[in-house]
Design an enzyme around this catalytic site. Structure first.
Site, PDB file in Angstrom:
ATOM      1  CG  ASP A 181      -1.666   1.252   1.480  1.00 20.00           C
ATOM      2  OD1 ASP A 181      -1.624   2.149   0.611  1.00 20.00           O
ATOM      3  OD2 ASP A 181      -2.332   1.358   2.535  1.00 20.00           O
ATOM      4  CE  LYS A 230      -1.415   7.104  -3.574  1.00 20.52           C
ATOM      5  NZ  LYS A 230      -1.903   6.170  -2.561  1.00 20.52           N
ATOM      6  CD  GLU A 288      -4.736   3.711  -2.376  1.00 18.91           C
ATOM      7  OE1 GLU A 288      -5.557   4.505  -1.865  1.00 18.91           O
ATOM      8  OE2 GLU A 288      -3.611   4.069  -2.774  1.00 18.91           O
ATOM      9  CG  ASP A 290      -9.187   4.617   1.325  1.00 23.21           C
ATOM     10  OD1 ASP A 290      -8.743   5.413   2.180  1.00 23.21           O
ATOM     11  OD2 ASP A 290      -8.459   3.879   0.653  1.00 23.21           O
TER      12      ASP A 290
HETATM   13  P1  ADP Z   1      -2.658   7.407   2.919  1.00 22.18           P
HETATM   14  O1  ADP Z   1      -3.207   6.054   2.611  1.00 22.18           O
HETATM   15  O2  ADP Z   1      -3.080   8.435   1.937  1.00 22.18           O
HETATM   16  O3  ADP Z   1      -1.208   7.431   3.210  1.00 22.18           O
HETATM   17  P2  ADP Z   1      -3.671   7.157   5.594  1.00 22.18           P
HETATM   18  O4  ADP Z   1      -4.753   6.195   5.444  1.00 22.18           O
HETATM   19  O5  ADP Z   1      -2.409   6.735   6.264  1.00 22.18           O
HETATM   20  O6  ADP Z   1      -3.360   7.879   4.235  1.00 22.18           O
HETATM   21  O7  ADP Z   1      -4.270   8.419   6.356  1.00 22.18           O
HETATM   22  C1  ADP Z   1      -3.475   9.508   6.641  1.00 22.18           C
HETATM   23  C2  ADP Z   1      -4.329  10.650   7.085  1.00 22.18           C
HETATM   24  O8  ADP Z   1      -5.098  10.271   8.201  1.00 22.18           O
HETATM   25  C3  ADP Z   1      -3.472  11.837   7.506  1.00 22.18           C
HETATM   26  O9  ADP Z   1      -3.933  12.988   6.847  1.00 22.18           O
HETATM   27  C4  ADP Z   1      -3.708  11.912   8.993  1.00 22.18           C
HETATM   28  O10 ADP Z   1      -3.711  13.245   9.443  1.00 22.18           O
HETATM   29  C5  ADP Z   1      -5.080  11.304   9.155  1.00 22.18           C
HETATM   30  N1  ADP Z   1      -5.283  10.754  10.484  1.00 22.18           N
HETATM   31  C6  ADP Z   1      -4.588   9.771  11.085  1.00 22.18           C
HETATM   32  N2  ADP Z   1      -5.043   9.560  12.333  1.00 22.18           N
HETATM   33  C7  ADP Z   1      -6.054  10.439  12.527  1.00 22.18           C
HETATM   34  C8  ADP Z   1      -6.927  10.718  13.623  1.00 22.18           C
HETATM   35  N3  ADP Z   1      -6.841  10.049  14.760  1.00 22.18           N
HETATM   36  N4  ADP Z   1      -7.849  11.692  13.459  1.00 22.18           N
HETATM   37  C9  ADP Z   1      -7.932  12.376  12.300  1.00 22.18           C
HETATM   38  N5  ADP Z   1      -7.141  12.158  11.239  1.00 22.18           N
HETATM   39  C10 ADP Z   1      -6.206  11.210  11.343  1.00 22.18           C
HETATM   40 MG    MG Z   2      -4.334   4.666   1.925  1.00 24.44          MG
END
Ligand code: ADP
Ligand code: MG
Length: 582
Positions: free
Chosen positions: A11, A73, A150, A173
């Site tokens: 991922d 990305k 995804e 998502d």
């Molecule tokens: P990606 O797949 O795009 O890398 P993720 O699924 O890892 O993204 O999500 C990352 C996002 O989730 C970030 O913008 C982060 O700020 C947000 N995030 C993570 N934990 C929390 C939380 N507890 N509350 C709100 N937003 C969150």
């Molecule tokens: Mg993701």
């Protein structure tokens, strides 16, 4: 059971990336060198020119924003380049560095060479972005067996665990930078993706940005002027706002410390308090943008919100309360998040890998996906005797089950027209100018004759979401299909090989070094904590270790490392598992 050569599932996220493998009938996450399953998608350049990836790069970024880059990305598949630490990279190259780091971690963990991979991309990634992702994999030494969406991967994880159910799922998502919605049907082991929709420019990072803008407003400043601010000011404030956003999930209010103009924090620093209600209101405009893609995915699936049996949340940003409230209201039910929303996509990629290797554990699973957008060509329309170019003729409609191959017939518009230039587009608009141009296919040698000579155009969209275009002239039996396939990597063979060489030459920080650096830092800190008469001994061990790290003598290094670890534990300061900084 594990095949000789595993296929890993990756991922490759905007903010975090994860790697998983299917073993012993289960998908399983692979920890990185720091024993974390989430590797920040951040790349940094150290002063000595070495590249660091992940947590080390993220730490570097907070202190030296000009030496590291994140969220690349978001500009995957574009020409944009950044310069960090005096080196220039595009998104593809940065992604390949993340992939390389994941690959090394996987090799270490699985104790075998890792070459094959399934990589996930947002459903809404267009052709360029998918090809760029494939190329990034290649640059990292990976053979990308499949690119999957995804949300499809997320659905595979849920489908794998709950196969015999009969239900209609919607996967929501919201990641760091992208938003994807997928409707799927599960029926006796058959998983059918029915429709998908999304937005490429909406994610949790926008929530953080919004919070920053509001905090700055209370200071009578504007976020737009951030370019003029000290980069440290921006990176530190962002870090504080990110923490505040997460804290509001657990508590009703939180405070944000504001750095000085140069990014340093005064002691005590001025703070402002943010309540959950305030944040909820500020986030409303962003949350409202979730509605459109959800409605569209439902419409394409010919379903009402009430017909959905289960709502599945994926992506870190779905932890936000405002987002959860919105989703519960929309579907009038509590959404599910039984699998960790950070992990579900990578696990699904591993399930996909198992499907590719025909693993026994998935032999009763069948999976179908869809093409997430419409693909077509430019045509000329006739109004009376006036010809107007620029219209869009769809060849493959969005949400058609893939793989798919469809044909349309176009025709020459002038007498003795010997050549047609087929312009290929992706998008939903009536006019091509509002769609994304993917490329062109030149069709020469059309036999002379009156206007209306037919040209058959065939689009084939494969399971990777990559498009091939063929043109066929029935009059002569000639076929043309070279153009888009040549573009598959977006580069000429020469460009490709020089890109590969360049990436191979990059001085990558060995994964173990990250761990060793940490040990060094830990031990250095310990020097200040031990009693004066123990100090000499520890200092000598640290000096020896530091020297051995640079000397490049493996045996000497192992000796020195051992001795440092022993000294530390003898002093009652055993090196904790490296998990301390999460
Ligand atoms: P990606 O797949 O795009 O890398 P993720 O699924 O890892 O993204 O999500 C990352 C996002 O989730 C970030 O913008 C982060 O700020 C947000 N995030 C993570 N934990 C929390 C939380 N507890 N509350 C709100 N937003 C969150
Ligand atoms: Mg993701």
């Amino acid at each position: 059971m594990m095949t000789e050569r595993p296929i890993v599932g990756i991922d490759l996220g905007t903010t975090h990336s994860l790697c998983a493998v299917f073993r012993d009938g289960q998908p399983e996450l692979i920890p990185n060198a720091l024993a974390h399953t989430l590797t920040p998608s951040v790349v940094g350049v150290l002063p000595d020119g070495h590249i660091v990836v992940g947590q080390a790069a993220r730490e570097l970024q907070v202190a030296h924003p000009d030496r590291a880059v994140a969220c690349f990305k978001r500009w995957m598949g574009t020409e944009r380049r950044v310069e960090i630490g005096g080196q220039s990279f595009d998104s593809q190259e940065l992604s390949s560095l993340v992939l390389r780091s994941l690959r090394e971690d996987a090799e270490n963990y699985l104790d075998t060479a890792v070459v094959d991979a399934v990589i996930t991309v947002p459903a809404y990634f267009n052709d360029h972005q998918r090809k760029a992702t494939k190329l990034a994999g290649r640059m990292a030494g990976l053979n990308v067996r499949r690119i999957i969406n995804e949300p499809t991967a997320a659905a595979l994880t849920y489908g794998f665990h709950d196969r015999q159910a009969e239900k209609k799922l919607i996967v929501i998502d919201l990641g760091g930078g992208t938003f994807d919605v997928t409707v799927m049907d599960v029926f006796e082991g058959a998983l059918e993706i029915v429709s998908t929709a999304g937005e490429t420019q909406l994610g949790g990072e926008d929530f953080t940005t919004r919070l920053m803008a509001q905090v700055l407003k209370t200071q009578s400043r504007q976020l737009e002027n951030c370019e003029m601010q000290h980069p440290l000011f921006v990176s530190r404030l962002r870090e504080k706002c990110e923490a505040a956003k997460r804290a509001l999930g657990r508590q009703t209010s939180t405070s944000v410390a504001i750095p000085e103009d140069d990014g340093r924090f005064r002691d005590p620093a001025p703070t402002i308090t943010i309540s959950r209600e305030d944040a909820g209101q500020w986030f409303q405009p962003l949350v409202q943008r979730l509605a459109r893609p959800i409605s569209r995915a439902l419409r394409d699936a010919r379903l009402e919100a009430a017909e959905i049996t289960e709502v599945i949340l994926v992506g870190g940003a779905t932890r936000d309360r405002t987002v959860r409230e919105f989703v519960s209201q929309f579907f009038d039910c509590q959404p599910h998040a039984t699998v960790n929303p950070d992990e579900v996509v990578a696990l699904g990629a591993a399930v996909q890998a198992a499907l590719i290797t025909d693993d026994r554990a998935v032999e009763d699973m069948v999976m179908t996906d869809v093409c997430p957008f419409t693909l077509g060509v430019q045509v000329v329309k006739q109004f009376g005797n006036k010809e107007v170019p620029g219209y869009y003729l769809p060849v493959i409609h969005r949400n058609t089950t893939i793989p798919v191959s469809r044909e349309e017939v176009v025709a020459t518009t002038r007498a003795n027209q010997r050549e047609v230039e087929v312009q290929i587009y992706q998008g939903e608009s009536r006019k091509v100018s509002d769609n994304l141009r993917l490329g062109a296919l030149s069709v020469p040698d059309i036999p002379a004759g009156p206007a209306g000579q037919p040209v058959h155009i065939r689009f084939t969209y494969d399971l990777n979401g990559i498009l091939e275009v063929e043109a066929y002239l029935p009059q002569t039996g000639k076929k043309f299909n070279t153009v888009l396939t040549n573009h598959v990597e977006g580069l000429s063979p020469q460009e490709l090989s020089s890109a590969l060489v360049r990436m191979q030459q990059i001085k990558f920080y060995p994964r173990d070094n990250v761990r060793h650096q940490r040990l060094l830092r830990f031990a250095e800190k310990a020097i200040g904590e031990v009693s004066p008469f123990q100090r000499d001994e520890l200092e000598a061990a640290v000096d020896g270790f530091e020297h051995a790290m640079e000397a490049g003598d493996r045996e000497l290094f192992e000796q020195m490392r051992e001795s440092l670890l022993l000294t530390l534990s003898a002093l009652g300061l055993p090196m904790q598992d490296v998990d301390d900084e999460r």
